[in-house]
Enzyme design. Structure first.
Site, PDB file in Angstrom:
ATOM      1  N   ASP A   1     -11.929  13.206 -30.819  1.00 18.07           N
ATOM      2  CA  ASP A   1     -12.934  12.312 -30.250  1.00 18.07           C
ATOM      3  C   ASP A   1     -14.123  12.116 -31.183  1.00 18.07           C
ATOM      4  O   ASP A   1     -14.829  11.110 -31.094  1.00 18.07           O
ATOM      5  CB  ASP A   1     -13.417  12.874 -28.909  1.00 18.07           C
ATOM      6  CG  ASP A   1     -14.466  11.987 -28.254  1.00 18.07           C
ATOM      7  OD1 ASP A   1     -14.157  10.813 -27.995  1.00 18.07           O
ATOM      8  OD2 ASP A   1     -15.583  12.470 -28.015  1.00 18.07           O
TER       9      ASP A   1
ATOM     10  N   MET B   1     -19.508   9.003 -22.955  1.00 19.53           N
ATOM     11  CA  MET B   1     -20.072   7.702 -23.321  1.00 19.53           C
ATOM     12  C   MET B   1     -19.909   7.361 -24.801  1.00 19.53           C
ATOM     13  O   MET B   1     -20.356   6.318 -25.254  1.00 19.53           O
ATOM     14  CB  MET B   1     -21.564   7.677 -22.964  1.00 19.53           C
ATOM     15  CG  MET B   1     -21.854   7.819 -21.489  1.00 19.53           C
ATOM     16  SD  MET B   1     -21.127   6.477 -20.511  1.00 19.53           S
ATOM     17  CE  MET B   1     -21.974   5.060 -21.211  1.00 19.53           C
ATOM     18  N   ARG B   2     -19.277   8.255 -25.552  1.00 23.33           N
ATOM     19  CA  ARG B   2     -19.158   8.023 -26.992  1.00 23.33           C
ATOM     20  C   ARG B   2     -18.412   6.724 -27.296  1.00 23.33           C
ATOM     21  O   ARG B   2     -18.792   5.954 -28.176  1.00 23.33           O
ATOM     22  CB  ARG B   2     -18.446   9.205 -27.656  1.00 23.33           C
ATOM     23  CG  ARG B   2     -18.587   9.212 -29.179  1.00 23.33           C
ATOM     24  CD  ARG B   2     -17.676  10.250 -29.813  1.00 23.33           C
ATOM     25  NE  ARG B   2     -17.879  11.584 -29.265  1.00 23.33           N
ATOM     26  CZ  ARG B   2     -18.786  12.448 -29.683  1.00 23.33           C
ATOM     27  NH1 ARG B   2     -19.588  12.103 -30.670  1.00 23.33           N
ATOM     28  NH2 ARG B   2     -18.877  13.634 -29.147  1.00 23.33           N
ATOM     29  N   ALA B   3     -17.338   6.467 -26.546  1.00 20.84           N
ATOM     30  CA  ALA B   3     -16.534   5.275 -26.806  1.00 20.84           C
ATOM     31  C   ALA B   3     -17.337   4.001 -26.575  1.00 20.84           C
ATOM     32  O   ALA B   3     -17.238   3.045 -27.353  1.00 20.84           O
ATOM     33  CB  ALA B   3     -15.283   5.279 -25.923  1.00 20.84           C
TER      34      ALA B   3
ATOM     35  N   LEU C   1     -19.730   3.577 -29.577  1.00 20.65           N
ATOM     36  CA  LEU C   1     -19.036   3.264 -30.821  1.00 20.65           C
ATOM     37  C   LEU C   1     -18.388   1.884 -30.784  1.00 20.65           C
ATOM     38  O   LEU C   1     -18.351   1.179 -31.801  1.00 20.65           O
ATOM     39  CB  LEU C   1     -17.970   4.330 -31.105  1.00 20.65           C
ATOM     40  CG  LEU C   1     -18.514   5.706 -31.496  1.00 20.65           C
ATOM     41  CD1 LEU C   1     -17.390   6.732 -31.537  1.00 20.65           C
ATOM     42  CD2 LEU C   1     -19.219   5.646 -32.841  1.00 20.65           C
TER      43      LEU C   1
END
Length: 307
Positions: free
Chosen positions: A158, A239-241, A244
Site C-alpha cells: 500500500d 484514505m491513501r488511495a 494519490l
C-alpha cells in the site's frame, strides 16, 4: 554509460507513464512493477534517469547491508584524525533521483520499512552510537518483482503510490519491433541514440514544464466526487488511495498542459493507484499493450507535445 533511449522503448507505455507521473510529482511515492522477467523493466528505469540527465540513478542490491543503505561513520577518519565524518549510504546518494530495487519482494522487512518511510518523509535519521543525524533523501522509489517468487506484505504494498502489471507481449508486430530496435541499438548505439535525440529532448522539456506547472492545476469539485466514488467502489482501506488518485490525475493533467483536471485524467491513472489496493476487481490487464508499437513511420517514436 551508454543507455537505451527512454522514448525508443515500446510495449511499456503504462510503466513509462507511471514513472513519468512520479517524476512530475515525487509525492506520489514511487512505482511498483509486477510481472515477468526479461520485459525491459530495468532498461526502462535507466532510460528515464538518462532522459532527465542530471538526476542520480541508484541501484540498491538485495543483499546490501544496513550500513551501505543508510550510511555509517568513517572509522579511519575517526581513529586517525579524531574527527567525525559520515559516509552517506545509498539512500542519501539517491537524493533527488531514482532508487531502483529489482526483486524488491526479497528485501528485508526492516530495510523496506526504512525505504518507504524515507520516500514518504523526504529523509531519515542515521542513528549510530551517540550520533543522530538527519539525512536528506527525496527520491522516486521504483521496485520490480515477480509475484511468483513471493509477495510484499499488504501494508508495504500500500505504501507504493502507483503500480503496474507487466507481462511478455504476445502481439507479433510489437515483439518484432522490440527486437528490431534492440538489434539496431546493439549494432550502432551512437546512430540509434541520435535517431531518438530530438524525441528525448522534447519529452524532457515536457516533464520539466509539467513539474513547474503542477501547482497551477486546479481541481474541480466534481473531480473529488469522481475520485471518492471510485475508491468506495473498489473498497480500498484508508484514505491513501483517494489522495494519490487525485495527485496522479493532477500530474497527468500537468503533463498534458491542462490547467484543470478532467474526468478523463482520473480514469487514465486509476489502475495505477487502485490495482494493488482494490478488494473489488481483479488485477488490470497487462501494461504490454496488444497493439502496434507507438511510433511514426519506419518505427520512429511517436512525437510528444511539448508545453
Amino acid at each position: 554509460m551508454i543507455t537505451y533511449p527512454f522514448t525508443a522503448i515500446c510495449g511499456q507505455e503504462e510503466f513509462k507513464l507511471a514513472l513519468t507521473l512520479c517524476m512530475i510529482d515525487p509525492g506520489l511515492g514511487g512505482v511498483l512493477a509486477l510481472g515477468d522477467k526479461g520485459t525491459g523493466k530495468t532498461t526502462t528505469v535507466r532510460g528515464l534517469s538518462h532522459l532527465l540527465q542530471d538526476i542520480p540513478f541508484v541501484n540498491l542490491p538485495i543483499g546490501a547491508t544496513e550500513d551501505r543503505v543508510l550510511g555509517n561513520v568513517k572509522l579511519d577518519v575517526l581513529l586517525n584524525e579524531k574527527r567525525l565524518e559520515i559516509q552517506p549510504g545509498l539512500l542519501a546518494a539517491a537524493h533527488h533521483g531514482i532508487l531502483y530495487i529489482d526483486e524488491i519482494n526479497l528485501l528485508s522487512d526492516y530495510l523496506m520499512d526504512v525505504l518507504l518511510d524515507a520516500a514518504a518523509s523526504g529523509g531519515y535519521y542515521l542513528e549510530r552510537d551517540t550520533i543522530s543525524q538527519w539525512m536528506e533523501s527525496r527520491f522516486c522509489l521504483v521496485g520490480t518483482m515477480n509475484p511468483e517468487e513471493g509477495n510484499l506484505r499488504p501494508q508495504l504494498l500500500d505504501r507504493f503510490g502507483l503500480s503496474v502489471h507487466i507481462s511478455t507481449p504476445t502481439d507479433k508486430a510489437l515483439r518484432m519491433e522490440i527486437v528490431q530496435r534492440r538489434i539496431a541499438f546493439d549494432t550502432d548505439a551512437a546512430k540509434f541514440i541520435k535517431k531518438y535525440s530530438d524525441h528525448e529532448k522534447m519529452l524532457e522539456a515536457q516533464i520539466v514544464a509539467a513539474q513547474n506547472f503542477l501547482p497551477a492545476v486546479t481541481i474541480p469539485t466534481k473531480t473529488y466526487d469522481v475520485v471518492t466514488d471510485l475508491c468506495i467502489r473498489h473498497q480500498v482501506e484508508g484514505m491513501r488511495a483517494d489522495i494519490l488518485l487525485m495527485k496522479a490525475a493532477r500530474a497527468h493533467a500537468a503533463f498534458h498542459g491542462q490547467n484543470t483536471i478532467r474526468e478523463e485524467d482520473v480514469h487514465v491513472v486509476q489502475n495505477f493507484v487502485l490495482s494493488h489496493r482494490s478488494r473489488q476487481t481483479p488485477p488490470p490487464q497487462s501494461s504490454s499493450r496488444e497493439s502496434k508499437p507507438s511510433g511514426d513511420k519506419e518505427g520512429e517514436p511517436k512525437k510528444v507535445r511539448t508545453i
